[in-house]
Design a protein around this motif. Sequence first.
Motif, PDB file in Angstrom:
ATOM      1  N   LEU A 159       0.848  -1.187   0.000  1.00 42.48           N
ATOM      2  CA  LEU A 159       0.000   0.000   0.000  1.00 42.48           C
ATOM      3  C   LEU A 159       0.886   1.242   0.000  1.00 42.48           C
ATOM      4  CD1 LEU A 159      -2.699  -0.802   2.740  1.00 42.48           C
ATOM      5  CD2 LEU A 159      -2.523  -1.668   0.409  1.00 42.48           C
ATOM      6  N   HIS A 160       0.333   2.320  -0.547  1.00 39.06           N
ATOM      7  CA  HIS A 160       1.038   3.596  -0.473  1.00 39.06           C
ATOM      8  C   HIS A 160       0.604   4.291   0.819  1.00 39.06           C
ATOM      9  CE1 HIS A 160       3.138   7.103  -1.695  1.00 39.06           C
ATOM     10  NE2 HIS A 160       2.044   7.832  -1.654  1.00 39.06           N
ATOM     11  N   TYR A 161       1.475   4.250   1.824  1.00 44.34           N
ATOM     12  CA  TYR A 161       1.191   4.941   3.081  1.00 44.34           C
ATOM     13  C   TYR A 161       2.544   5.116   3.770  1.00 44.34           C
ATOM     14  CZ  TYR A 161      -0.735   6.318   7.547  1.00 44.34           C
ATOM     15  OH  TYR A 161      -1.034   7.037   8.677  1.00 44.34           O
ATOM     16  N   ASP A 162       2.846   6.308   4.176  1.00 47.84           N
ATOM     17  CA  ASP A 162       4.177   6.570   4.731  1.00 47.84           C
ATOM     18  C   ASP A 162       4.171   6.426   6.251  1.00 47.84           C
ATOM     19  OD1 ASP A 162       6.732   7.281   5.267  1.00 47.84           O
ATOM     20  OD2 ASP A 162       6.724   9.092   4.019  1.00 47.84           O
ATOM     21  N   ALA A 163       4.679   5.289   6.726  1.00 48.21           N
ATOM     22  CA  ALA A 163       4.769   5.058   8.173  1.00 48.21           C
ATOM     23  C   ALA A 163       6.210   4.686   8.526  1.00 48.21           C
ATOM     24  CB  ALA A 163       3.805   3.963   8.583  1.00 48.21           C
ATOM     25  N   ARG A 164       7.153   5.193   7.721  1.00 46.34           N
ATOM     26  CA  ARG A 164       8.548   4.769   7.925  1.00 46.34           C
ATOM     27  C   ARG A 164       9.003   5.103   9.347  1.00 46.34           C
ATOM     28  NH1 ARG A 164      11.156   7.768   3.006  1.00 46.34           N
ATOM     29  NH2 ARG A 164       9.007   8.083   2.402  1.00 46.34           N
ATOM     30  N   GLY A 165       9.761   4.179   9.921  1.00 45.79           N
ATOM     31  CA  GLY A 165      10.288   4.376  11.271  1.00 45.79           C
ATOM     32  C   GLY A 165       9.320   3.962  12.364  1.00 45.79           C
ATOM     33  N   LEU A 166       8.070   3.653  11.997  1.00 44.14           N
ATOM     34  CA  LEU A 166       7.079   3.261  13.002  1.00 44.14           C
ATOM     35  C   LEU A 166       7.061   1.736  13.157  1.00 44.14           C
ATOM     36  CD1 LEU A 166       4.258   5.772  12.017  1.00 44.14           C
ATOM     37  CD2 LEU A 166       5.839   5.896  13.962  1.00 44.14           C
ATOM     38  N   PRO A 167       6.513   1.221  14.276  1.00 43.19           N
ATOM     39  CA  PRO A 167       6.540  -0.236  14.492  1.00 43.19           C
ATOM     40  C   PRO A 167       5.699  -0.991  13.465  1.00 43.19           C
ATOM     41  CG  PRO A 167       5.755   0.918  16.466  1.00 43.19           C
ATOM     42  CD  PRO A 167       5.901   1.946  15.392  1.00 43.19           C
ATOM     43  N   GLN A 168       6.075  -2.229  13.213  1.00 43.84           N
ATOM     44  CA  GLN A 168       5.191  -3.094  12.426  1.00 43.84           C
ATOM     45  C   GLN A 168       4.016  -3.493  13.311  1.00 43.84           C
ATOM     46  OE1 GLN A 168       6.759  -7.428  12.046  1.00 43.84           O
ATOM     47  NE2 GLN A 168       8.580  -6.167  12.313  1.00 43.84           N
ATOM     48  N   LEU A 169       2.929  -3.877  12.668  1.00 40.54           N
ATOM     49  CA  LEU A 169       1.722  -4.257  13.394  1.00 40.54           C
ATOM     50  C   LEU A 169       1.379  -5.698  13.043  1.00 40.54           C
ATOM     51  CD1 LEU A 169      -0.372  -1.048  12.492  1.00 40.54           C
ATOM     52  CD2 LEU A 169       1.199  -1.364  14.437  1.00 40.54           C
ATOM     53  N   PHE A 170       0.865  -6.438  14.024  1.00 44.03           N
ATOM     54  CA  PHE A 170       0.273  -7.739  13.725  1.00 44.03           C
ATOM     55  C   PHE A 170      -1.132  -7.700  14.281  1.00 44.03           C
ATOM     56  CE2 PHE A 170      -0.641 -12.276  14.567  1.00 44.03           C
ATOM     57  CZ  PHE A 170      -0.587 -12.709  13.250  1.00 44.03           C
ATOM     58  N   ALA A 171      -2.108  -7.624  13.379  1.00 47.05           N
ATOM     59  CA  ALA A 171      -3.496  -7.417  13.794  1.00 47.05           C
ATOM     60  C   ALA A 171      -4.416  -8.053  12.775  1.00 47.05           C
ATOM     61  CB  ALA A 171      -3.789  -5.917  13.902  1.00 47.05           C
ATOM     62  N   GLY A 172      -5.516  -8.609  13.254  1.00 44.50           N
ATOM     63  CA  GLY A 172      -6.457  -9.263  12.342  1.00 44.50           C
ATOM     64  C   GLY A 172      -5.801 -10.424  11.614  1.00 44.50           C
ATOM     65  N   GLY A 173      -4.779 -11.019  12.203  1.00 49.71           N
ATOM     66  CA  GLY A 173      -4.073 -12.134  11.576  1.00 49.71           C
ATOM     67  C   GLY A 173      -3.172 -11.710  10.425  1.00 49.71           C
ATOM     68  N   VAL A 174      -2.897 -10.407  10.307  1.00 52.59           N
ATOM     69  CA  VAL A 174      -2.148  -9.890   9.165  1.00 52.59           C
ATOM     70  C   VAL A 174      -0.880  -9.175   9.648  1.00 52.59           C
ATOM     71  CG1 VAL A 174      -2.281  -8.371   7.150  1.00 52.59           C
ATOM     72  CG2 VAL A 174      -4.333  -9.545   7.946  1.00 52.59           C
TER      73      VAL A 174
END
Length: 343
Positions: free
Chosen positions: A210-225
Motif C-alpha cells: 500500500l502507499h502509506y508513509d509510516a517509515r520508522g514506526l513499528p510493524q503491526l500484527f493485527a487481524g491475523g495480518v
Amino acid sequence: MTDITIRGAGIFGLSIAWACVQRGAAVQIVDPNGAGAGSSGGIVGALAPHVPENWNPKKAFQLESLLMAEGFWADVSRAGGVDAGYARTGRLQPVADAAARALALAREGTARDLWQGRALWEVIATPDTPWQPDSPDGHLIRDTLSAHLHPRRACDALVAALRAQGVGVVSEAPDSGAVVWATGVAGLEALNFIHTRSMGGGVKGQAALLHYDARGLPQLFAGGVHIIPHLDGTVAIGSTSESEYGDSTSTDAQLEGVIAAARAAVPVLANAPVIARWAGVRPRARSRSPMLGAWPQRAGHYIANGGFKIGFGMAPKVAQVMADLLLDGHDTIPDGFRVDDNL
Ligand SMILES: Cc1cc2nc3c(=O)[nH]c(=O)nc-3n(C[C@H](O)[C@H](O)[C@H](O)COP(=O)(O)OP(=O)(O)OC[C@H]3O[C@@H](n4cnc5c(N)ncnc54)[C@H](O)[C@@H]3O)c2cc1C
C-alpha cells in the motif's frame, strides 16, 4: 579453484554464500532464474519473534538470528552499497480482552528471562496516535525485538555485496567443491522424487503493498495480518497461506480478503491505495523447521531449505551454521533442523 558451489540464489543461498566469502572461501552461485526469483523476491519482510514461552531449540535459534540481523544487514549494505531496508522498530499487537491481557502480562516476565534482557515485551495502554491497531481491550503488546527488511532489496543488497567480493550469480556451471542445494520448493520437490517419503512442499502466499508513509514506526500484527512499514513510504500487507494452489504467482480474491482485514484492523489504512500485489511459494519442510546439513548418501552435497514463513528471520544464523559445517566441519545445527530429521 572453487571451494563451494551454491545452487539457488534465494535468501538462503545468498546468505550462506556471503558467510562463506567473509571467511575467505572461494564461492560460485548458480541459479538459472537469477537472484531473488523464488519466494525471496517478495515484499513483506517481517523479522518477528515467536511468543516468549515454551522455549525450545527452534525458538533459541530464531532469537539468535534476530539478534544477529542488525549487524549482518549493516555489513551487507556497507559492503555492496545497497540498502536492505532493515530497521528494528518493534511491533504492536492488539489485546482482545482481559484474559488476553493477563496472558500478555505474564509474558513480560518470561520475555525478560528468555530474551536475556536484549529486548522487551510489554503491555502498554493504547497511545493516542494514528499508527496503531484497534484494540478492544484498550491495550497493546509492544515488543522491541521485531524488525523488518525489504526482501527483494535484501537479495539485491547481498548480490551487490557478493559482487564487490568478485562473486556473481551465474545461470549454469559445473559442480566444484562442496555443493549446497538451496533451491527452495524445486529442491523439496526433487527430494520427494528421490526419497519414498515426502520431505516437504510449497505453501503459496499472496501479499500487497500500500502507499502509506509510516517509515520508522513499528510493524503491526493485527487481524491475523502482518503490516510492515517499509523505509520507502510503502506498507506491506501479508499474507495468505495456501497448501493447495494452481498458478504460483497469480493473486486473487483471497488477497483482497487480507487487504480488507488489514484495513479493518488498522483504520488509518482504510483509504491507502494498493500499489502492488505479489505471490510466491514458501518452501516448507516436512518438519516445518529449516532443513540443513549434509545430504545423506550424497557425499560432498548439502541442503539448506525449509525457510517456510521465516526464512529471512532465520537467514543470518542459517548462514553461520552452514559456514561452520562447510568450512570447519563443525556441526552446530540444532536437533530437529537436520536433513535426517525429515527422512
Ligand atoms: C507471501 C510471502 C510472505 C512471506 N513473508 C515473510 C516474512 O515476513 N518474513 C520472513 O522471514 N519470511 C517470509 N516469507 C518466507 C520467505 O520468503 C522464504 O522462507 C524464503 O524466501 C525462502 O528462501 P530460499 O532461499 O530457501 O528459497 P527461494 O527464495 O525460493 O530460492 C530458491 C532459488 O533456487 C533456484 N533454483 C531452483 N532450482 C534450482 C536448480 N536446480 N539449480 C539452481 N537454482 C535453482 C530458484 O530459481 C530460486 O531462486 C514469506 C514468503 C511468502 C511467499
